[in-house]
Motif scaffolding. Structure first.
Motif, PDB file in Angstrom:
ATOM      1  N   LEU A 121       9.107  -4.699  -2.239  1.00  0.00           N
ATOM      2  CA  LEU A 121       7.930  -4.059  -2.164  1.00  0.00           C
ATOM      3  C   LEU A 121       7.342  -4.080  -1.039  1.00  0.00           C
ATOM      4  N   LYS A 122       7.343  -2.867  -0.552  1.00  0.00           N
ATOM      5  CA  LYS A 122       6.603  -2.089   0.780  1.00  0.00           C
ATOM      6  C   LYS A 122       5.710  -1.812   0.672  1.00  0.00           C
ATOM      7  N   VAL A 123       4.351  -2.511   1.304  1.00  0.00           N
ATOM      8  CA  VAL A 123       3.049  -2.567   1.220  1.00  0.00           C
ATOM      9  C   VAL A 123       2.621  -1.426   2.267  1.00  0.00           C
ATOM     10  N   ASN A 124       1.872  -0.339   2.047  1.00  0.00           N
ATOM     11  CA  ASN A 124       1.641   0.685   3.158  1.00  0.00           C
ATOM     12  C   ASN A 124       0.303   0.350   3.894  1.00  0.00           C
ATOM     13  N   SER A 125      -0.449  -0.887   4.828  1.00  0.00           N
ATOM     14  CA  SER A 125      -1.325  -1.220   5.428  1.00  0.00           C
ATOM     15  C   SER A 125      -1.768  -0.877   6.702  1.00  0.00           C
ATOM     16  N   LEU A 130       5.622   4.193   5.214  1.00  0.00           N
ATOM     17  CA  LEU A 130       6.726   3.895   4.243  1.00  0.00           C
ATOM     18  C   LEU A 130       5.456   2.706   3.302  1.00  0.00           C
ATOM     19  N   GLY A 131       5.827   3.282   2.200  1.00  0.00           N
ATOM     20  CA  GLY A 131       5.241   2.084   0.735  1.00  0.00           C
ATOM     21  C   GLY A 131       4.499   2.451   0.057  1.00  0.00           C
ATOM     22  N   PHE A 132       3.866   1.628  -0.073  1.00  0.00           N
ATOM     23  CA  PHE A 132       2.557   1.716  -1.533  1.00  0.00           C
ATOM     24  C   PHE A 132       1.446   1.745  -1.424  1.00  0.00           C
ATOM     25  N   THR A 133       0.428   2.390  -1.329  1.00  0.00           N
ATOM     26  CA  THR A 133      -0.945   1.945  -1.081  1.00  0.00           C
ATOM     27  C   THR A 133      -0.717   0.999  -2.126  1.00  0.00           C
ATOM     28  N   GLN A 136      -2.610   1.043  -5.479  1.00  0.00           N
ATOM     29  CA  GLN A 136      -0.485   1.244  -6.452  1.00  0.00           C
ATOM     30  C   GLN A 136       0.066   0.104  -6.378  1.00  0.00           C
ATOM     31  N   VAL A 137      -0.484  -0.651  -5.485  1.00  0.00           N
ATOM     32  CA  VAL A 137       0.316  -2.588  -5.545  1.00  0.00           C
ATOM     33  C   VAL A 137       0.538  -2.569  -7.523  1.00  0.00           C
ATOM     34  N   ALA A 138      -0.562  -3.467  -7.695  1.00  0.00           N
ATOM     35  CA  ALA A 138      -0.573  -4.044  -9.292  1.00  0.00           C
ATOM     36  C   ALA A 138       0.681  -3.160  -9.682  1.00  0.00           C
ATOM     37  N   GLN A 139       0.178  -1.813 -10.533  1.00  0.00           N
ATOM     38  CA  GLN A 139       0.967  -0.977 -11.179  1.00  0.00           C
ATOM     39  C   GLN A 139       2.315  -1.072 -10.895  1.00  0.00           C
ATOM     40  N   VAL A 140       2.720  -0.412  -9.797  1.00  0.00           N
ATOM     41  CA  VAL A 140       3.524  -1.486  -9.529  1.00  0.00           C
ATOM     42  C   VAL A 140       4.033  -2.380  -9.421  1.00  0.00           C
ATOM     43  N   MET A 141       3.510  -3.584  -9.345  1.00  0.00           N
ATOM     44  CA  MET A 141       4.494  -5.337  -8.928  1.00  0.00           C
ATOM     45  C   MET A 141       4.561  -5.524 -10.707  1.00  0.00           C
ATOM     46  N   GLU A 142       3.506  -4.853 -11.658  1.00  0.00           N
ATOM     47  CA  GLU A 142       3.389  -5.082 -13.126  1.00  0.00           C
ATOM     48  C   GLU A 142       4.819  -4.547 -13.550  1.00  0.00           C
ATOM     49  N   LEU A 172      -3.715  -6.757   8.285  1.00  0.00           N
ATOM     50  CA  LEU A 172      -2.889  -8.458   7.605  1.00  0.00           C
ATOM     51  C   LEU A 172      -4.249  -8.755   7.126  1.00  0.00           C
ATOM     52  N   ALA A 173      -5.455  -8.521   7.304  1.00  0.00           N
ATOM     53  CA  ALA A 173      -6.699  -8.796   6.390  1.00  0.00           C
ATOM     54  C   ALA A 173      -6.029  -8.334   4.705  1.00  0.00           C
ATOM     55  N   LEU A 174      -5.827  -6.910   5.192  1.00  0.00           N
ATOM     56  CA  LEU A 174      -5.774  -6.182   3.534  1.00  0.00           C
ATOM     57  C   LEU A 174      -4.023  -6.453   2.471  1.00  0.00           C
ATOM     58  N   PHE A 175      -3.684  -7.035   3.819  1.00  0.00           N
ATOM     59  CA  PHE A 175      -2.323  -7.436   3.290  1.00  0.00           C
ATOM     60  C   PHE A 175      -2.331  -9.113   2.383  1.00  0.00           C
ATOM     61  N   THR A 176      -3.414 -10.308   3.013  1.00  0.00           N
ATOM     62  CA  THR A 176      -3.242 -11.181   2.740  1.00  0.00           C
ATOM     63  C   THR A 176      -3.874 -11.045   1.564  1.00  0.00           C
ATOM     64  N   GLN A 177      -5.307 -10.376   1.484  1.00  0.00           N
ATOM     65  CA  GLN A 177      -5.747 -10.445   0.467  1.00  0.00           C
ATOM     66  C   GLN A 177      -5.387  -9.528  -0.852  1.00  0.00           C
ATOM     67  N   LEU A 178      -4.666  -8.540  -0.711  1.00  0.00           N
ATOM     68  CA  LEU A 178      -3.136  -8.292  -1.994  1.00  0.00           C
ATOM     69  C   LEU A 178      -2.684  -8.861  -2.720  1.00  0.00           C
ATOM     70  N   ALA A 179      -1.854  -9.565  -1.477  1.00  0.00           N
ATOM     71  CA  ALA A 179      -0.675 -10.688  -1.716  1.00  0.00           C
ATOM     72  C   ALA A 179      -1.154 -11.699  -2.224  1.00  0.00           C
TER      73      ALA A 179
END
Ligand SMILES: *Cc1c(COP(=O)(O)O)cnc(C)c1O
Length: 353
Positions: A121-125, A130-133, A136-142, A172-179
């Protein structure tokens, strides 16, 4: 006798560079071999890097070719699938797919087979390619987690500035928080992040450029990083001209001799992949000595300054980039990147292993 240009591909340099990556990370290594192995040749690069834990590329036919050649490690399609046919082929050949768009989710929904596909799953950080903002990620992940066809999910992102002063802090901060909300493998690092930001390594690193022996940084050379050039572009001088003061050379007369001087005509031009926009003064080796290009690069030839190399003449060996002349230095002089030079090598250049 053939035209003397050759691209020498050093397979042990590729192995060396993979080991250099290994020494820097405990993460699994997804060797990026897109664009024909950055111009080095897909199957020979895959062979030389067969100790990698995975391969990442774009073209599904190339990926299928690797599987059919017997490669068993993870193979990742960096842009995923483009239609239902690709998707079925990816599942059949066990090719992991980057999922970056709603269109791909819709294709996935229409795919009937169960438990067949690993997805990244590609996150647009912040690069906005490319990727989900993040929102959007929570819903795509579900959606992916509930999906019958999906097996393993890896979370990934890609940095826009890992090789620049700006670095990776923000994305990195954005992605880490999300992940943090998900317990699954993560992949963030390209070559520059692998080399400079251990905190980005996660579970899979995705080096490309460094495996081919070039540095992604303007301020650190490949040699300092323990990397060896995998591609050396070589040719020879095929003619010599004695210029008088005031003589001009080449198309557009971009160089004019101030004094009498000798120049060598090198059998290499933009139809071989040498950048046409390389200006006067681009570094080049003749008989192992540093000198410079002069005048405009033409389709099949370019000019080398022999004024400080009295021993050089027809038949002298020329290195355009590679061993003894880092490709980054040529790229910098020509206003481009080593990535572009490697990929630009054309099919007419004979490859020597
Ligand atoms: C090309 C690419 C890489 C490799 O980048 P390098 O700078 O060559 O190390 C990694 N990840 C993705 C998504 C890429 O497209």
């Amino acid at each position: 006798m053939h035209r003397p240009i050759q691209a020498h591909i050093n397979l042990s340099a590729l192995e060396n560079n993979l080991q250099a990556a290994r020494r820097r990370t405990a993460a699994r290594i997804m060797a990026v071999i897109k664009a024909n192995g950055y111009g080095h040749g897909l199957s020979r690069v895959a062979e030389a890097l067969s100790a990698a834990d995975g391969f990442a590329l774009l073209d599904i036919q190339d990926a299928v070719q690797l599987r059919e050649a017997g490669f068993r490690q993870q193979i990742l399609l960096l842009e995923g699938f483009f239609d239902a046919e690709d998707l079925a082929l990816a599942a059949e050949y066990d090719l992991a797919c980057v999922i970056h768009s709603a269109e791909q989710l819709a294709l996935l929904d229409a795919y009937p087979k169960r438990n067949t596909l690993d997805v990244w799953l590609k996150v647009n950080s912040g690069m906005n390619r490319l990727g989900f903002t993040p929102p959007q990620v929570a819903q795509v992940m579900e959606q992916l987690r509930r999906h019958r066809a999906v097996r393993e999910i890896t979370l990934m992102t890609h940095f826009a500035n890992a090789d620049e002063a700006r670095g990776v802090a923000e994305p990195l901060a954005l992605f880490t928080q999300l992940a943090a909300s998900y317990k699954m493998p993560r992949s963030l690092a390209n070559s520059a992040a692998l080399l400079r930001y251990p905190e980005t390594h996660g579970d899979w690193v995705r080096p490309g450029l460094m495996l081919y022996g070039a540095s992604p940084f303007a301020d650190v050379g490949a040699q300092q990083l323990g990397l060896k050039p995998a591609m050396t572009l070589r040719s020879r001088i095929i003619a010599v001209q004695e210029l008088r003061a005031g003589d001009e050379i080449g198309y557009g007369a971009l160089f004019r001799a101030e004094h009498p001087m000798r120049i060598g005509i090198v059998a290499c031009g933009y139809a071989d992949g040498y950048p046409r926009h390389a200006p006067n003064g681009t570094p080049i080796l003749v008989d192992g000595q540093h000198t410079q290009t002069l005048g405009r690069v033409s389709m099949d030839m370019l000019f080398a300054d022999l004024s400080k190399l009295p021993q050089a003449g027809v038949g002298s060996a020329v290195t355009l980039w590679g061993d003894g002349l880092p490709i980054e230095e040529v790229a910098r002089a020509a206003g481009t990147a080593s990535y572009e030079l490697m990929c630009a090598l054309t099919a007419r250049v004979p490859v020597v292993i």
